[in-house]
Design a protein around this motif. Structure first.
Motif, mmCIF file in Angstrom:
data_model
loop_
_atom_site.group_PDB
_atom_site.id
_atom_site.type_symbol
_atom_site.label_atom_id
_atom_site.label_comp_id
_atom_site.label_asym_id
_atom_site.label_seq_id
_atom_site.Cartn_x
_atom_site.Cartn_y
_atom_site.Cartn_z
ATOM 1 N N ALA A 110 75.751 26.730 -66.941
ATOM 2 C CA ALA A 110 75.025 26.014 -67.994
ATOM 3 C C ALA A 110 75.511 24.665 -67.932
ATOM 4 N N GLN A 111 76.971 24.288 -68.150
ATOM 5 C CA GLN A 111 77.421 23.026 -68.205
ATOM 6 C C GLN A 111 77.030 21.914 -67.395
ATOM 7 N N GLN A 112 76.829 22.545 -65.809
ATOM 8 C CA GLN A 112 76.445 21.827 -64.737
ATOM 9 C C GLN A 112 74.949 21.486 -64.925
ATOM 10 N N VAL A 113 74.296 22.374 -65.052
ATOM 11 C CA VAL A 113 72.768 22.187 -65.284
ATOM 12 C C VAL A 113 72.537 21.281 -66.443
ATOM 13 N N GLN A 114 73.081 21.269 -67.631
ATOM 14 C CA GLN A 114 72.877 20.462 -68.558
ATOM 15 C C GLN A 114 73.410 18.995 -68.285
ATOM 16 N N ARG A 115 74.514 19.062 -67.646
ATOM 17 C CA ARG A 115 75.278 17.669 -67.416
ATOM 18 C C ARG A 115 74.518 16.875 -65.949
ATOM 19 N N GLU A 116 74.042 17.730 -65.213
ATOM 20 C CA GLU A 116 73.739 17.088 -63.888
ATOM 21 C C GLU A 116 72.330 17.185 -63.400
ATOM 22 N N GLU A 117 71.561 18.202 -64.083
ATOM 23 C CA GLU A 117 70.288 18.500 -63.605
ATOM 24 C C GLU A 117 69.119 18.467 -64.701
ATOM 25 N N TYR A 118 69.547 18.888 -65.879
ATOM 26 C CA TYR A 118 68.519 18.849 -66.793
ATOM 27 C C TYR A 118 67.907 17.378 -67.244
ATOM 28 N N PRO A 119 66.670 17.132 -67.189
ATOM 29 C CA PRO A 119 66.119 15.628 -67.734
ATOM 30 C C PRO A 119 66.089 15.427 -69.020
ATOM 31 N N ALA A 120 67.149 15.314 -69.668
ATOM 32 C CA ALA A 120 67.603 15.115 -71.035
ATOM 33 C C ALA A 120 67.109 13.916 -71.704
ATOM 34 N N ILE A 121 67.427 12.763 -71.074
ATOM 35 C CA ILE A 121 67.136 11.337 -71.661
ATOM 36 C C ILE A 121 66.201 10.583 -70.637
ATOM 37 N N GLY A 122 64.782 10.304 -71.091
ATOM 38 C CA GLY A 122 64.023 9.706 -70.391
ATOM 39 C C GLY A 122 63.692 10.135 -69.091
ATOM 40 N N GLY A 123 63.742 11.312 -68.977
ATOM 41 C CA GLY A 123 63.721 11.850 -67.330
ATOM 42 C C GLY A 123 65.011 11.875 -66.536
ATOM 43 N N ARG A 124 65.996 11.232 -67.302
ATOM 44 C CA ARG A 124 67.220 11.243 -66.509
ATOM 45 C C ARG A 124 68.141 12.341 -66.874
ATOM 46 N N THR A 125 69.164 12.832 -65.855
ATOM 47 C CA THR A 125 70.100 13.445 -66.522
ATOM 48 C C THR A 125 71.095 12.975 -67.462
ATOM 49 N N ARG A 126 71.993 13.620 -68.034
ATOM 50 C CA ARG A 126 72.988 12.942 -68.773
ATOM 51 C C ARG A 126 73.931 12.186 -68.054
ATOM 52 N N THR A 127 74.104 12.679 -66.768
ATOM 53 C CA THR A 127 75.283 12.160 -65.786
ATOM 54 C C THR A 127 74.451 10.601 -65.328
ATOM 55 N N GLN A 128 73.452 10.719 -65.113
ATOM 56 C CA GLN A 128 72.598 9.544 -64.727
ATOM 57 C C GLN A 128 72.631 8.356 -65.882
ATOM 58 N N ALA A 129 72.263 8.976 -67.281
ATOM 59 C CA ALA A 129 72.198 8.009 -68.363
ATOM 60 C C ALA A 129 73.674 7.574 -68.702
ATOM 61 N N TYR A 130 74.540 8.186 -68.584
ATOM 62 C CA TYR A 130 75.993 7.764 -69.097
ATOM 63 C C TYR A 130 76.744 7.773 -67.904
ATOM 64 N N PRO A 131 76.757 6.972 -67.038
ATOM 65 C CA PRO A 131 77.668 7.329 -65.596
ATOM 66 C C PRO A 131 79.188 6.787 -65.974
ATOM 67 N N ARG A 132 79.331 6.135 -66.989
ATOM 68 C CA ARG A 132 80.669 5.616 -67.360
ATOM 69 C C ARG A 132 81.375 6.977 -67.971
ATOM 70 N N LEU A 133 80.770 8.019 -68.375
ATOM 71 C CA LEU A 133 81.411 9.082 -68.780
ATOM 72 C C LEU A 133 82.360 9.990 -67.551
ATOM 73 N N LEU A 134 82.105 9.551 -66.427
ATOM 74 C CA LEU A 134 82.720 9.908 -65.132
ATOM 75 C C LEU A 134 83.835 9.292 -64.757
ATOM 76 N N GLU A 135 84.046 7.827 -65.453
ATOM 77 C CA GLU A 135 85.013 7.235 -65.099
ATOM 78 C C GLU A 135 86.300 7.738 -65.918
ATOM 79 N N LYS A 136 87.367 7.616 -65.667
ATOM 80 C CA LYS A 136 88.636 8.073 -66.285
ATOM 81 C C LYS A 136 89.405 6.633 -66.991
ATOM 82 N N ALA A 137 89.433 6.874 -68.277
ATOM 83 C CA ALA A 137 89.657 5.580 -69.030
ATOM 84 C C ALA A 137 91.187 5.437 -68.744
ATOM 85 N N ARG A 138 91.805 6.620 -69.114
ATOM 86 C CA ARG A 138 93.220 6.932 -69.006
ATOM 87 C C ARG A 138 93.660 8.107 -68.112
ATOM 88 N N GLU A 139 94.224 7.649 -66.993
ATOM 89 C CA GLU A 139 94.810 8.690 -66.003
ATOM 90 C C GLU A 139 95.652 9.520 -66.632
#
Length: 252
Positions: A110-139
């Motif tokens: 469910a988490q993978q679908v919501q994050r990477e597959e579901y068109p949640a924001i203007g037809g884009r997935t959450r990952t596509q809409a907020y790519p910086r969330l995948l960046e590690k601000a603090r390792e």
């Protein structure tokens, strides 16, 4: 005849040891990086021990993760997360899961679908809409935790507090279930306890401000906090915690 669920994760939640939650958080941090802040509720194992911070909270503060304490019985203060829980509940149907491993598998789906597959924001997935969330601000790396963790952060945080106590019949007050002597002559009096970050001591004062006693806070040490071993538990009450298989399955 009433239908009875075969599996109830809610019923088993209090059986999870704080150390098991700590282990899962370490894996999350390694994957996503250290967050700036974390919002917690007042239940096990996040909640405060009466009026003191839990060992898990002290560990997070030492990692420079800010704590946001959600007020009791105010789920609307954490509305987005609570709403997401409701969506996951509908998608996953935990009560219909065969066991914890089945629940974990469906949650991951469910988490993978919501994050990477579901068109949640203007037809884009959450990952596509907020790519910086995948960046590690603090390792974060588990083998480097000791260099990231700082006892001074914990002590500075505790130094901001004051705790009301009543001296018991033995002339003691308790902090993290450890007894600290004030004096039998002060039995049943109300006192306040403060923390000295420079000396690592509990300072016990009358409400007028007069100092009555001070004791080394042996529980506020790096080794003990990293082990989440800050509170004294009487030997006959020690519990061999049973960790849930479904929480630990990803670590296997």
């Amino acid at each position: 005849r009433c239908w009875e669920p075969r599996f109830s994760p809610l019923r088993r939640w209090t059986q999870i040891a704080p150390s098991a939650v700590q282990g899962v958080l370490r894996e999350f941090f390694a994957r996503w990086g250290l967050p700036g802040r974390i919002r917690v509720d007042n239940g096990h194992p996040w909640g405060k021990q009466v009026d003191l911070l839990s060992g898990l909270a002290l560990w997070l503060i030492g990692l420079d993760v800010g704590m946001i304490w959600n007020p009791p019985s105010r789920p609307q203060r954490n509305g987005k997360v609570e709403r997401n829980h409701g969506v996951l509940d509908q998608w996953v149907e935990p009560s219909r899961c065969k066991d914890g491993i089945d629940l974990l598998r469906k949650l991951a789906w469910a988490q993978q679908v919501q994050r990477e597959e579901y068109p949640a924001i203007g037809g884009r997935t959450r990952t596509q809409a907020y790519p910086r969330l995948l960046e590690k601000a603090r390792e974060y790396r588990r083998d480097e935790e000791a260099s990231l963790w700082d006892i001074k952060r914990v002590r500075r945080y505790l130094a901001q507090g004051a705790w009301e106590r009543r001296v018991n019949k033995c002339g003691q007050v308790t902090m993290y279930n450890w007894g600290y002597t004030v004096g039998r002559e002060y039995r049943y009096r109300g006192v306040s306890v403060h923390f000295d970050a420079d000396t690592n001591e509990w300072i016990i004062r009358e409400h007028q401000g007069e100092e009555l006693a001070r004791h080394t806070a042996a529980e506020i040490e790096q080794e003990r906090i990293l082990m989440l071993d800050v509170g004294y538990v009487k030997p006959h009450r020690r519990n061999c915690w049973r960790c849930l298989t479904w929480l630990m399955a990803e670590r296997a």
